[in-house]
Scaffold this active site. Structure first.
Site, PDB file in Angstrom:
ATOM      1  CD  GLU A 144      31.841  13.014  32.439  1.00 47.39           C
ATOM      2  OE1 GLU A 144      31.149  12.929  33.437  1.00 47.39           O
ATOM      3  OE2 GLU A 144      31.670  11.798  31.564  1.00 47.39           O
ATOM      4  CD  GLU A 247      28.283  15.248  33.463  1.00 51.46           C
ATOM      5  OE1 GLU A 247      27.954  13.920  33.641  1.00 51.46           O
ATOM      6  OE2 GLU A 247      28.704  15.427  32.232  1.00 51.46           O
TER       7      GLU A 247
END
Length: 311
Positions: A144, A247
């Site tokens: 991320e 995710e």
């Protein structure tokens, strides 16, 4: 025909088992990976932290995902013919858009030093994976990294530094096992402007080529499902990359688990999908609502244009 990756993150599995956690399928106890395999799992994600221990050798928790732990789980998956995605965090603990802390051993390094450290560490880990016959199917360079990595050197808007740091990791993969594809993973999957800006800036500043764009999408934080679909459609066409919804989830209960977390109240804020977040999700926080959400996600991925989209 689209090729599907049916996967999940099992990075904390060994810690859960050490704490006495059990897994069941329709009331019958079993090994977690055997159960997942029986439902079609073909890839697991495993995070990697450089040195997740304090000065006394005590684990920071969260799975304690040092190389030994991560490879132990990778080999358990491989034994069941389940592939794995190696998620380099380049930190001693969790990284995400709000924190990208260099590992203890890399503190205070210059950009040049960090680039060399990223290259050497990535190559060394992959060589170890090869030696232990547990090569990953995909490598993620960072976790991320929406706001960069290895702060403050690689923090947005330092695009030249970000591109060099990410590229150092990619080159390490190419130089050790060039057949392994590489992913770059951002959060906020419903924010098309953010994704366009990130990948445009990365490529404009000489970033190495890669195979996958990874996205995180949590409906209570990252916009609506149409926003996610618009972004995925645009990414597929604009950059001609394969996509992985790395995710994705929504809650199945509004029960407040935060009191079980051994964290101060101010640090627990916003961790659970409480009523204020549930209002942003067009599905009830029930097992049925969660299942309906995932069905919509599957339908959305099937509509993404150009090539094989993978989840």
């Amino acid at each position: 025909m689209k090729k599907w990756i049916k996967g999940m993150d099992i990075s904390s599995l060994l810690e859960v088992e050490r704490c006495g956690g059990k897994f069941y399928d329709h009331g019958a106890a079993g090994d977690a990976l055997d159960i997942l395999k029986s439902y079609g799992a073909n890839l697991v994600r495993l995070r990697l932290w450089n040195d997740p221990f304090d000065e006394n050798g005590v684990s920071y928790g969260g799975g304690g995902n040092d190389p030994r732990t991560t490879l132990t789980l990778a080999k358990r998956a491989k034994e069941r013919e389940i592939g794995w995605l190696l998620d380099f965090h380049y930190s001693d603990f969790w990284t995400d858009p709000g924190k990208q802390i260099p590992p203890k051993a890399w503190q205070g390094m210059s950009e040049r030093g960090l680039c060399q450290a990223v290259y050497d560490y990535t190559a060394a880990i992959l060589r170890r994976c090869g030696k232990e016959q547990a090569l990953p199917e995909i490598v993620s360079i960072g976790n991320e990294i929406t706001h960069g990595l290895l702060w403050p050197v690689g923090k947005v808007p330092a695009w030249e530094s970000i591109s060099r740091l990410v590229s150092a990791g990619i080159r390490a993969v190419r130089d050790t096992f060039p057949e392994i594809p590489v992913m770059i993973h951002l959060d906020n999957g419903g924010n098309n402007e953010l994704y366009r800006n990130w990948f445009d800036r990365y490529l404009e500043h000489g970033g190495e080529e890669f195979e996958y764009i990874g996205l995180s999408y949590y409906p209570f934080w990252h916009g609506t499902l149409p926003m996610l679909e618009d972004n995925m459609n645009d990414m597929a066409l604009r950059y001609q990359k394969e996509l992985i919804l790395t995710e994705v989830s929504t809650a199945h209960t509004l029960e407040d688990y935060q009191s079980y977390e051994k964290l101060p109240a101010e640090r627990r804020k916003g961790m659970a999908a409480g009523p204020e977040l549930a209002e942003k999700v067009p599905f009830p926080m029930t097992p049925e609502g969660q299942a309906d959400f995932m069905k919509k996600i599957m339908e959305l991925i099937l509509r993404v244009p150009e090539g094989e989209m993978r989840d």
